[in-house]
Enzyme design. Structure first.
Site, PDB file in Angstrom:
ATOM      1  N   ASP A 132      15.135  37.128 -79.265  1.00  0.00           N
ATOM      2  CA  ASP A 132      15.683  37.555 -77.985  1.00  0.00           C
ATOM      3  C   ASP A 132      16.019  39.043 -77.974  1.00  0.00           C
ATOM      4  O   ASP A 132      15.673  39.753 -77.024  1.00  0.00           O
ATOM      5  CB  ASP A 132      16.927  36.716 -77.666  1.00  0.00           C
ATOM      6  CG  ASP A 132      17.530  37.048 -76.319  1.00  0.00           C
ATOM      7  OD1 ASP A 132      17.228  36.343 -75.344  1.00  0.00           O
ATOM      8  OD2 ASP A 132      18.307  38.021 -76.232  1.00  0.00           O
ATOM      9  N   VAL A 160      17.524  36.171 -72.485  1.00  0.00           N
ATOM     10  CA  VAL A 160      16.084  35.970 -72.297  1.00  0.00           C
ATOM     11  C   VAL A 160      15.679  34.578 -72.763  1.00  0.00           C
ATOM     12  O   VAL A 160      14.856  33.908 -72.130  1.00  0.00           O
ATOM     13  CB  VAL A 160      15.289  37.055 -73.036  1.00  0.00           C
ATOM     14  CG1 VAL A 160      13.789  36.853 -72.826  1.00  0.00           C
ATOM     15  CG2 VAL A 160      15.702  38.440 -72.554  1.00  0.00           C
ATOM     16  N   ASP A 161      16.248  34.117 -73.862  1.00  0.00           N
ATOM     17  CA  ASP A 161      15.965  32.750 -74.316  1.00  0.00           C
ATOM     18  C   ASP A 161      16.371  31.731 -73.256  1.00  0.00           C
ATOM     19  O   ASP A 161      15.646  30.762 -72.990  1.00  0.00           O
ATOM     20  CB  ASP A 161      16.725  32.458 -75.616  1.00  0.00           C
ATOM     21  CG  ASP A 161      15.970  32.902 -76.854  1.00  0.00           C
ATOM     22  OD1 ASP A 161      14.731  32.879 -76.827  1.00  0.00           O
ATOM     23  OD2 ASP A 161      16.623  33.259 -77.843  1.00  0.00           O
ATOM     24  N   VAL A 162      17.541  31.919 -72.670  1.00  0.00           N
ATOM     25  CA  VAL A 162      18.028  30.971 -71.662  1.00  0.00           C
ATOM     26  C   VAL A 162      17.126  30.973 -70.438  1.00  0.00           C
ATOM     27  O   VAL A 162      16.732  29.914 -69.925  1.00  0.00           O
ATOM     28  CB  VAL A 162      19.480  31.303 -71.277  1.00  0.00           C
ATOM     29  CG1 VAL A 162      19.935  30.440 -70.111  1.00  0.00           C
ATOM     30  CG2 VAL A 162      20.409  31.096 -72.481  1.00  0.00           C
ATOM     31  N   GLY A 165      13.915  29.244 -71.247  1.00  0.00           N
ATOM     32  CA  GLY A 165      14.091  27.798 -71.271  1.00  0.00           C
ATOM     33  C   GLY A 165      14.089  27.204 -69.875  1.00  0.00           C
ATOM     34  O   GLY A 165      13.504  26.136 -69.633  1.00  0.00           O
TER      35      GLY A 165
END
Length: 373
Positions: A132, A160-162, A165
């Site tokens: 991230d 960014v990961d969230v 997802g």
């Protein structure tokens, strides 16, 4: 719906937890001995487990399989063959080398929705690791975050990961809807970089439309004013004035209604052009009351504002508003944030705590008729 979850760290596990909350059966496939990387990401820990892992892995079953072992690989294939969805975020090419690539598994499960999450795509970006922080840096987010002239600042969470997802979950649901109509599965591909570029919204649109390169502005907004942090008498206060009507009401409430008629401030475009003068005009009156006092006065008048809360204050606010932001401790382990979507007919359910590593291996092997594995 059965989800074979080969995802690790955050983007994939966050997405599969949201699906699990809504009723999906998620089988989390982990490395023997160590499991998901986030199991070791601490402190802090709760009940001997990393809170990072606990935050995105409830309502799942954990199975430990060595995918380089033929017997364990056969078990993984058996799980995939009965799955509706597969989620993976290995380096591109890894699942193919293991014999679990899309073309291979869809031969035996043609209705499978196969979701791959990468950092920078499966082509030229395949060699880049998808962390991230790296994507926040290379994808432009850090360049528009932080103080003017600074080196760039990351967001306080792996944002960014969230976002990725969430995009992956949307793609999976669209693919499942297609399968309902046609019986066909398909591949869903999402990258951290393209997810971030999409999430940059107005900043990205400004660049693509005009060629301008946005820069960090601290807590200010490039297109709206006043839309930033001011100092109340006791602590910082945010004003988020989105239109001219709200600005006029703000001027009335701070005791200077004439500001709204000043040509420098009468319209938003003018306020942006004269931001420094505007801040000077507002700072004195706003410093005369506490942040909570301004919150009450201005909110009642329809002017968006509020104090800068820490997480304790944020959860307390959600509690006061009746949003039920916490999962009862007995339902899914300690420190769980509630599912963010409220559904009238099929609400989220918190059935089980995040699993211990390999907690359900024997149980699942028995279900598959593979006790010898």
């Amino acid at each position: 719906m059965v989800v074979a979850d080969f995802g690790r760290v955050l983007a994939g596990p966050y997405m599969t937890m949201l699906l699990a909350d809504l009723g999906a059966e998620v089988v989390k496939i982990e490395r023997p001995g160590s499991g998901d990387d986030t199991r070791a990401w601490g402190p802090p820990f709760a009940d001997g487990q990393a809170t990072y892992f606990l935050g995105v892995n409830r309502n799942k079953r954990s199975v430990t399989l060595d995918l380089t072992d033929p017997a364990d690989l056969a078990t993984a294939r058996a799980i995939v063959d009965r799955a509706d969805v597969l989620v993976e975020n290995f380096r591109p090419g890894t699942m193919d080398r293991l014999g679990l690539g899309y073309e291979r598994v869809r031969a035996s499960n043609p209705g499978l929705v196969y979701c791959s999450v990468t950092g920078f795509g499966a082509a030229e970006g395949a060699r880049l690791p998808g962390y991230d922080l790296l994507v926040q840096a290379m994808g432009g987010l850090m360049s528009v975050t932080g103080e003017p002239g600074g080196a760039g600042t990351k967001a306080g969470v792996a944002l960014v990961d969230v976002i990725t997802g969430l995009h992956a979950g949307l793609g999976v649901l669209a693919a499942l809807r297609h399968r309902e109509r046609t019986g066909e599965g398909q591949r869903v591909e999402v990258s951290l970089l393209t997810s971030l570029l999409s999430a940059l919204t107005n900043q990205a649109a400004a660049h693509l439309a005009t060629g301008a390169v946005p820069r960090a502005m601290g807590n200010r907004h490039p297109s709206i004013a006043p839309y930033e942090v001011f100092e109340a008498s006791d602590r910082p206060l945010v004003l988020a004035v989105g239109n001219d009507r709200q600005f006029r009401v703000l001027c009335e409430r701070i005791g200077d209604p004439g500001l709204a008629d000043d040509p420098r401030f009468a319209a938003n475009t003018a306020r942006v052009a004269h931001r420094e003068e505007l801040v000077e005009a507002l700072s004195g009156p706003l410093a005369g009351r506490t942040a909570d006092a301004w919150f009450e006065v201005l909110t009642e008048a329809g002017v968006p504002c509020g104090p800068i809360n820490d997480l304790a204050g944020a959860f307390a606010l959600a509690d006061r508003l009746g949003l039920a932001p916490r999962v009862p401790a007995s339902a899914a382990g300690p420190g769980q944030v509630a599912h963010p979507i409220t559904l009238g007919a099929t609400p989220a359910a918190y059935r089980t705590a995040p699993p211990r590593l390999g907690e359900h291996t024997d149980e699942l092997l028995a279900e598959l008729g593979r006790p010898e594995a």
